[in-house]
Each structure stands twice: as structure tokens, then as C-alpha cells.
Scaffold this motif. Structure first.
Motif, short mmCIF file in Angstrom:
data_model
loop_
_atom_site.label_atom_id
_atom_site.label_comp_id
_atom_site.label_asym_id
_atom_site.label_seq_id
_atom_site.Cartn_x
_atom_site.Cartn_y
_atom_site.Cartn_z
N MET A 118 14.80 41.07 58.53
CA MET A 118 15.43 39.96 57.80
C MET A 118 16.29 39.11 58.72
SD MET A 118 16.54 41.79 54.19
CE MET A 118 15.34 42.66 53.21
N GLU A 119 17.03 39.75 59.62
CA GLU A 119 17.87 39.00 60.54
C GLU A 119 17.02 38.22 61.55
OE1 GLU A 119 20.97 38.30 60.35
OE2 GLU A 119 21.27 39.60 58.61
N HIS A 120 15.92 38.82 62.00
CA HIS A 120 15.01 38.09 62.90
C HIS A 120 14.47 36.84 62.23
CE1 HIS A 120 15.31 41.13 65.86
NE2 HIS A 120 14.46 42.02 65.34
N GLN A 121 14.31 36.91 60.90
CA GLN A 121 13.80 35.76 60.14
C GLN A 121 14.92 34.80 59.73
OE1 GLN A 121 10.61 35.10 59.84
NE2 GLN A 121 10.10 37.02 60.90
N GLY A 122 16.16 35.14 60.10
CA GLY A 122 17.26 34.20 59.90
C GLY A 122 18.02 34.34 58.60
N LEU A 123 18.09 35.54 58.03
CA LEU A 123 18.77 35.71 56.74
C LEU A 123 20.21 35.23 56.77
CD1 LEU A 123 18.93 36.82 53.83
CD2 LEU A 123 19.58 39.03 54.80
#
Length: 286
Positions: free
Chosen positions: A242-247
Motif C-alpha cells: 500500500m505504501e509503495h502505491q502511495g497510500l
């Protein structure tokens, strides 16, 4: 029981929810609450409960100390001028829940009164609002009493008025942001094989549980996250993806974008005319 009566002028959805919340909390008797609306037909359930229901704003103001302004922004100036002759700065406290209307806007119409700017959210309907409150100097002596009113409807936080734009984003818009997250979790659950009803039930309860943990434990979110993440586990894998996807970045950018929109509207009002009427203010906010 409180003895200072409350008038709710313009009891639409928000005003109605406030009335129900005050009554449901048990700290107000029905006779302590006055509600008004031009067409009182929709207020019949409140009347049946024993609340004072009327289309006469002046009648309500005469019998109450705390005056909640819940009318549409376009109607506020008219209502304030209507009740101004009977307002008493030593008796009445004006509470505005109208987005975009400042303490100064109200002061310009009624003069030197105790004025409180209030920013609740739609969870006020279930007595779970987060309400931000800003007081002018004249209202300093009623801070506790006003907080008691809104504590019947959830939680309160006293802030400086210049922070109200940020509080509006976190509090009022924040309901929509949280709903969108719950919706996304629900959609993910459906993709994982659960039916829509079950997926939403899980998403809603998990969100409620997360909030309750932070409230009761008075902990930081990362402390609670650490309790459920294990090396090479599924939770940390999902979080990192999720953080890699920019959450986090997307959430922060969304908050900042909403805040910039509010500030842009404010700057536009000041550029066009520093003496805008409340009606013109409403047109800008649409």
C-alpha cells in the motif's frame, strides 16, 4: 439537567440531528429545546417528543440562551436581522454551525455578542461527531457550557478560528475520506471472495475497532500496527505494498488539496469585496 434552553434555528437535517442528540443524551428535557423551520411539518416527530416546534424564530430566541444557527448560508443574514431587535448580549450566545461563515461575518450584522463557530460532522446524527469550536473574546466565559452542549453529540475540541479551515478538512470532509477507505476495503474483500454485505460489515467493524483501540489505549497508530505485524508476515507485506502505491502520500495530498480549496475561496472573497454579504458568500461556496 441543564436549565439554559437551546434554540435551533433552521432545523434541517443537521439541526434535527442536534435536537435528537441533545434529547437522547438525557441531559436536556424536551421543554428545554426549541426548534424552528419555515415549514414545520417535518418537525412533527420532535413535537411529538415534547420539544417546542415553531416557525417563529423570535419566539424561540426569547425563550432560550443558546441560539444555534443552522440555516442555509443564503438565509443567515435575513435571520440575524430578524432576531437582532430581541437579542441581548448579556443573555444570548450565538452558535454557528454554518460552513464558511466566520465570527466576523456574524459580528458585522449583530454587533458585539458572544459568538461561537462550530464545525461538527454528519456523525452528529448518531452522537459520534467530532466538533471543533472557536470562541470570540466575548464568549470566553461560556466555553465549558458550549462544550457540554456538543459533548452530548460526540467529542469536542477548542481551537483558534484561523485553524478552522484545517479542522473542516479533517473533521467534516474527513467523514467522506474515511467512508471512501471503508469502501475500498469492502471492494477488496469482495475480490478476495466475500460477498458485499459481509465484506462491508468486516470493514466497518475493523475501522471502529481501530479507532477504539487508539482512544482507549491512548497510543500512536504505529504502536498498534507493530502488535499485528510479524517478520515476513502477510500484514507487513500488505502494508508495504500500500505504501509503495502511495497510500499515505495520497491521503496527505487529498487533505492538503481540500485545505487549499478552502483558502482559495477565502482569498477570492477578500479580493472581490472585503464586505461581502453572507448571501454572496454562499454563492461563492456553491
Amino acid at each position: 439537567m441543564y436549565t439554559d434552553n437551546v434554540a435551533i434555528l433552521g432545523a434541517g437535517n443537521l439541526g434535527n440531528a442536534i435536537a435528537v442528540g441533545l434529547l437522547s443524551n438525557g441531559k436536556y428535557e424536551p421543554e428545554n429545546i426549541y426548534v424552528t423551520r419555515r415549514n414545520t411539518k417535518s418537525l412533527q416527530p420532535l413535537k411529538d417528543k415534547g420539544l417546542h416546534v415553531s416557525n417563529d424564530n423570535s419566539f424561540a430566541v426569547k425563550n432560550c440562551r443558546y441560539i444555534l444557527l443552522c440555516v442555509q448560508p443564503a438565509h443567515l443574514e435575513h435571520v440575524l436581522k430578524e432576531i437582532k431587535p430581541i437579542l441581548d448580549p448579556e443573555k444570548h450566545v450565538l452558535l454557528s454551525v454554518i460552513a464558511g461563515v466566520t465570527i466576523a461575518n456574524i459580528h458585522d450584522i449583530v454587533g458585539d455578542f458572544p459568538i461561537v463557530r462550530c464545525m461538527p460532522n454528519t456523525a452528529i446524527a448518531v452522537q459520534e461527531s467530532m466538533t471543533s469550536l472557536a470562541f470570540n473574546d466575548k464568549a470566553a466565559g461560556v466555553e465549558n457550557a458550549v462544550q457540554e452542549i456538543f459533548n452530548c453529540l460526540g467529542e469536542t475540541l477548542v481551537i483558534e478560528e484561523e485553524l478552522m479551515a484545517g479542522a473542516t478538512v479533517l473533521c467534516s470532509s474527513g467523514i467522506a475520506f474515511n467512508m471512501r477507505f471503508i469502501r475500498a476495503v469492502t471492494q477488496g474483500g469482495i475480490q478476495l471472495g466475500l460477498d458485499a454485505e459481509d465484506a462491508q460489515k468486516i470493514a466497518v467493524q475493523v475501522s471502529k475497532g481501530a479507532s477504539t483501540l487508539l482512544t482507549i489505549n491512548k497510543s500512536h497508530p504505529e504502536q498498534e500496527i507493530d502488535k499485528v505485524t510479524t517478520p515476513e508476515g502477510c500484514t507487513i507485506t500488505g502494508l508495504n505494498e500500500m505504501e509503495h502505491q502511495g497510500l499515505s502520500s495520497a491521503v496527505i495530498k487529498g487533505l492538503v488539496g481540500s485545505h487549499q480549496r478552502i483558502l482559495a475561496l477565502k482569498e477570492q472573497r477578500e479580493r472581490d469585496n472585503s464586505k461581502l454579504t453572507i448571501s454572496a458568500l454562499h454563492d461563492l461556496l456553491q
